[in-house]
Write an enzyme that holds these catalytic residues in place. Structure first.
Site, PDB file in Angstrom:
ATOM      1  N   GLU A 421      26.084  50.299  62.816  1.00 40.52           N
ATOM      2  CA  GLU A 421      25.281  52.273  62.187  1.00 40.52           C
ATOM      3  C   GLU A 421      24.507  52.433  61.094  1.00 40.52           C
ATOM      4  OE1 GLU A 421      28.098  55.534  61.919  1.00 40.52           O
ATOM      5  OE2 GLU A 421      29.466  54.789  64.053  1.00 40.52           O
ATOM      6  N   GLU A 497      32.371  50.516  68.238  1.00 43.71           N
ATOM      7  CA  GLU A 497      33.511  51.313  67.823  1.00 43.71           C
ATOM      8  C   GLU A 497      33.972  52.491  69.035  1.00 43.71           C
ATOM      9  OE1 GLU A 497      32.460  51.788  63.471  1.00 43.71           O
ATOM     10  OE2 GLU A 497      32.989  53.442  63.718  1.00 43.71           O
TER      11      GLU A 497
HETATM   12  C1  GAL Z   1      31.550  55.519  62.046  1.00 41.32           C
HETATM   13  C2  GAL Z   1      31.268  54.759  61.541  1.00 41.32           C
HETATM   14  C3  GAL Z   1      32.605  53.790  60.251  1.00 41.32           C
HETATM   15  C4  GAL Z   1      33.727  55.251  60.182  1.00 41.32           C
HETATM   16  C5  GAL Z   1      34.084  56.150  61.499  1.00 41.32           C
HETATM   17  C6  GAL Z   1      35.001  57.140  61.255  1.00 41.32           C
HETATM   18  O1  GAL Z   1      30.502  56.396  62.644  1.00 41.32           O
HETATM   19  O2  GAL Z   1      31.386  53.432  61.766  1.00 41.32           O
HETATM   20  O3  GAL Z   1      32.476  53.657  59.350  1.00 41.32           O
HETATM   21  O4  GAL Z   1      32.892  55.751  59.468  1.00 41.32           O
HETATM   22  O5  GAL Z   1      33.012  56.566  62.168  1.00 41.32           O
HETATM   23  O6  GAL Z   1      35.148  57.658  62.363  1.00 41.32           O
END
Ligand code: GAL
Length: 832
Positions: A421, A497
């Site tokens: 990100e 993710e």
């Molecule tokens: C994402 C990020 C992670 C964590 C996650 C929590 O956007 O890449 O590191 O913060 O959100 O939902």
């Protein structure tokens, strides 16, 4: 020299006295474990590096060490960083002597990671600085060592608050080794092994070996490489004569065929070893061991292939902390985490968002889990005020190259991730940095593809950043998998993710509701409330993966709860410059299907029901709803079988068929394009959960799962009576007497009949005697400010955890747990 084979100084001295070298032998000194007897002071002191400094009052400790986990929790430390004291100046010093017989040898020190902003001094001389706490490094000490006399290594650390969005830990938190080598030797990370051609008859093993000659003369050497199979039997040898120029480093390639190779695979992690020996005039001068695996990987737009077979990636993202143990690396704690992930059905890991410990990669090699090895969470654009952006220009190339050189022999590693990100996704020229990093990865290793996790969609595609890497990871975008494929037919992609559902083990909100309750600081384990706006329930991702079989799979956020980032308790706040204003006392995450202690939440079984085939069924909630007699309670079941029948107090409430009977989940997919979110509630009809609404009467709920009409597996939860006793259950009752091994002891509060009391919060005291020490306690409550290092803690929803560590004495560890109104329990652990 041996790679990762530690040997203590005492053993070393023993070996050396036994082993008096004859004329034709040179003593090849194994790398020494250099973790013991350091002195520590957390203070700003002038000239902390000088030999003469009086450090007699400093605290003595062994590494790896994380000072921040010692606490105390404090809001001023920032909940994003776990509310623990991760910043400030600290010094570590170690006094040591090296026998004068090593006078003419090459001496270096290797740190696997120092958190962070470290400067290392030997006898007052500065030998180097490193900022990124996750990078390993080695310094040559030879010019400054005084053989046969007292030497002092001093390390100054200057970690800052908000250097990460999570808990980084603080201290020399990874292993340290001292190396004594001949002046002709294989340097740090000196081998690079790939297996470009593999058939069932033969594997071609390609080995690049670096050899360093720090002498002033040309050297004629022989490089002999032996391959040992899984039983340590030699299966192939290759040897080569080389002329090494003076004061130079040389790189040699050998191609060695291994007949009938046993492949490294998920669940079948066969490992080979390469023993690289350097000889001069037929005398051995160095020996270097590399563990590796024989396997092929292929990434196609249809999917990921391991050894020619398609594999769906059921992955987890993980931060590097070990819960109550903090960030200090420990092999057993790491292994336990990954074993728990395997029990859930995970076959893949993303080391979010930084280079992992070597131990984690060894564990994944040995358990058969594939890994995305990730380098950065920030490039030049800041996410937190003291983040990596401060060092990117000067250090990114070095840190990335070092990560790859260190990790490229691990068969588990399948991709290099250049970032998570990163905010350059939104910038016109962001692609230039992506290209630069991508090229570095390919330059160090052209056997694996690159990747990155993008949360800006379509911005990162429009500005062509996504097109600079080989395999595209998208974060929280299941609604766009179809569109991505349609518009980029050749693109290879996956969910880097996913979900970010939050919940608390053992806590259930009734009536079911989609709102996160601020006052409780706990999120319902019905897993229908999701948490932050970008989150969605696992069910949505399961469906998206099914509908898009060309996606390589998913990596859930996260496998284990971690310290810091206590979402959903906190939010962006303009009064803090847009950085998070967290909702104290919440200081740890709620995201994972497993809590900080490693206890599964209900969601663990939802993943298990999708990711495993061994028949299982799980039922929730607990069955202690005093005061709610006659009221309706939703009961959920997760299974990988065909159908489930629910019995309440012996009465059937009917069978439900998986895939056909749907359950309402209060989550509509809410991740919108780029960084905009729409805060709307919705109802998602999940085909992955079975549910019933039943009237509550104390007694029991029982689920029976059927396959092809046959009863296969069942589970029952009974209404528990009053808390009556403590029950201790050790994960291992025999551990190594090495001063490192751990036993994880689950502490349950039970009624007189052995039922878990699901609401019990009794304070439990621990007494640990004999061949072990109390290492940490925990209870998985992300809002509790109880210390991890006391010999007591309160149970949280009926359970807590005790972690004991062996000493180096063989014998028994005696453990007793007591609590005011409960019967105590005790157990014995053997140390061998
Ligand atoms: C994402 C990020 C992670 C964590 C996650 C929590 O956007 O890449 O590191 O913060 O959100 O939902």
């Amino acid at each position: 020299m041996q790679n990762y084979k530690y040997i203590s100084l005492i053993t070393l001295i023993g070996i050396l006295t036994l082993f008096s070298c004859n004329k034709n032998e040179i003593e090849v000194v194994p790398d020494q474990d250099f973790n013991e007897n350091w002195l520590f002071l957390k203070d700003t002191i002038p000239n902390g590096e000088t030999i003469a400094l009086d450090d007699s009052s400093w605290r003595t400790l062994n590494l790896p060490h994380d000072w921040a986990i010692e606490g105390p929790f404090d809001k001023k430390n920032n909940a994003r960083n776990g509310g623990l004291p991760i910043d400030g100046i600290a010094w570590y010093r170690k006094h040591f002597t090296i026998d004068s017989k090593y006078q003419n040898k090459h001496v270096s020190i290797e740190f696997d990671g120092v958190m962070d902003n470290s400067t290392v001094f030997i006898n007052g001389h500065n030998v180097g600085e490193r900022h990124y706490g996750y990078s390993g490094f080695e310094y040559d000490l030879t010019p400054f060592i005084k053989f046969g006399e007292n030497n002092v290594i001093a390390v100054q650390l200057a970690p800052e608050i908000l250097s990460e969005r999570w808990y980084p830990g603080a201290g020399i938190y990874r292993n340290v080794r001292l190396k004594i080598n001949e002046n002709v030797h294989i340097p740090q990370w000196g081998t690079f092994i790939t297996t470009p051609k593999v058939t069932s008859d033969m594997a071609e093993v390609n080995i690049e070996t670096k050899i360093k000659n720090t002498t002033n003369k040309t050297q004629e050497v022989v490089l002999e490489t032996t391959i040992l199979d899984t039983k340590n039997t030699s299966v192939a040898v290759s040897s080569k004569k080389i002329t090494l120029s003076n004061n130079a480093q040389d790189k040699q390639t050998q191609v060695i065929n291994v007949p009938n190779p046993l492949l490294w695979d998920i669940g079948k992690p066969n490992l080979y070893k390469a023993i690289s020996r350097i000889k001069i005039d037929n005398v051995l001068v160095d020996e270097f061991e590399t563990e590796f695996g024989i396997r092929t990987i292929a990434f196609k737009k249809e999917g990921f292939y391991l050894n020619g077979k398609a594999v769906e990636l059921n992955g987890v993202c993980m931060h590097h902390d070990l819960g109550p143990l903090g960030a200090a690396v420990n092999y057993r704690a790491t292994e336990r985490q990954m074993q728990i992930m395997q029990q859930m059905g995970a076959n893949a890991l993303r080391t979010s968002h930084n280079p992992p410990s070597t131990e984690l990669l060894q564990v994944c090699d040995r358990l058969g889990i594939v890994v995305i090895d990730e380098a950065f969470d920030e490039w030049k654009e800041a996410k937190v005020p003291n983040g990596y952006h401060k060092y990117f220009d000067q250090w990114a190339e070095t840190d990335l190259r070092d990560m790859i050189k260190r990790d490229r022999n691990h068969p588990s590693v399948i991709m290099w991730s250049i970032g998570n990100e990163i905010l350059e996704q939104g910038k016109k020229d962001g692609w230039k940095i992506a290209k630069m990093l991508n090229d570095i990865c390919h330059n160090e290793d052209n056997s694996r593809p690159t990747t990155a996790g993008f949360n800006y969609y379509p911005a990162s595609f429009v500005n062509k950043l996504a097109h600079q890497i080989d395999v595209v990871g998208v974060n929280y975008k299941p609604a766009y998998y179809g569109e991505i494929r349609e518009q980029n037919p050749e693109m290879i992609f996956y969910g880097s993710e996913t979900s970010s559902q939050t919940s608390t083990r053992g806590y259930y909100d009734l009536p079911l509701d989609s709102d996160v309750k601020r006052e409780t600081r706990q999120v319902s384990s019905y897993d229908v409330t999701v948490g932050p706006p970008w989150a969605y329930s696992p069910d949505v991702e399961f469906a998206a993966q099914e509908a898009n079989p060309h996606s390589l799979g998913e990596f859930i956020w996260t496998g284990f709860d971690y310290l810091g980032e206590p979402t959903p308790y906190g939010g962006r706040d303009n009064s803090t410059n847009g950085y998070w204003n967290d909702d104290w006392p919440s200081h740890a995450s709620y995201f994972a299907p497993v809590d900080l202690c490693g206890f599964p939440k209900d969601r663990f079984y939802l993943y298990q029901s999708q990711w495993t085939t061994e028949p299982m069924v799980h039922v929730l909630p607990h069955w202690n709803w005093e005061g709610k007699e006659g009221q309706t309670i939703p009961v959920y079941a997760y299974t990988n079988c065909d159908e489930v029948e629910l019995f309440v107090n012996g009465k059937s409430f009917g069978k439900k068929i998986k895939g056909k009977d749907l359950t309402d989940v209060f989550t509509e997919y809410r991740g919108f394009k780029d960084s905009g979110y729409e805060f709307k509630k919705g109802i998602y009809k999940s085909k992955y959960r079975l549910s019933w609404n039943v009237p509550y009467q104390p007694g029991s709920i029982k689920v029976i799962a059927y396959k092809n009409g046959k009863e296969i597996v069942s589970k029952e939860i009974k209404t528990a009576g009053k808390p009556a006793k403590i029950k201790l259950i050790a994960d291992r009752s025999s551990i190594d007497a090495d001063g490192k091994d751990l036993s994880f002891i689950t502490v349950r509060i039970e009624d007189k009949d052995g039922n878990l009391c699901p609401n019990a919060d009794n304070l439990v005291n621990f007494h640990v005697k004999g061949a072990g020490v109390l290492e940490a306690v925990g209870n998985g409550n992300s809002a509790s400010l109880e210390s991890f290092q006391e010999n007591f803690i309160k149970a949280f929803y009926g359970q807590c955890l005790l972690i004991v560590k062996s000493t180096k004495d063989m014998g028994e560890i005696h453990i007793e747990a007591t609590s005011k109104t409960l019967d105590s329990d005790s157990l014995t652990i053997e140390t061998k």
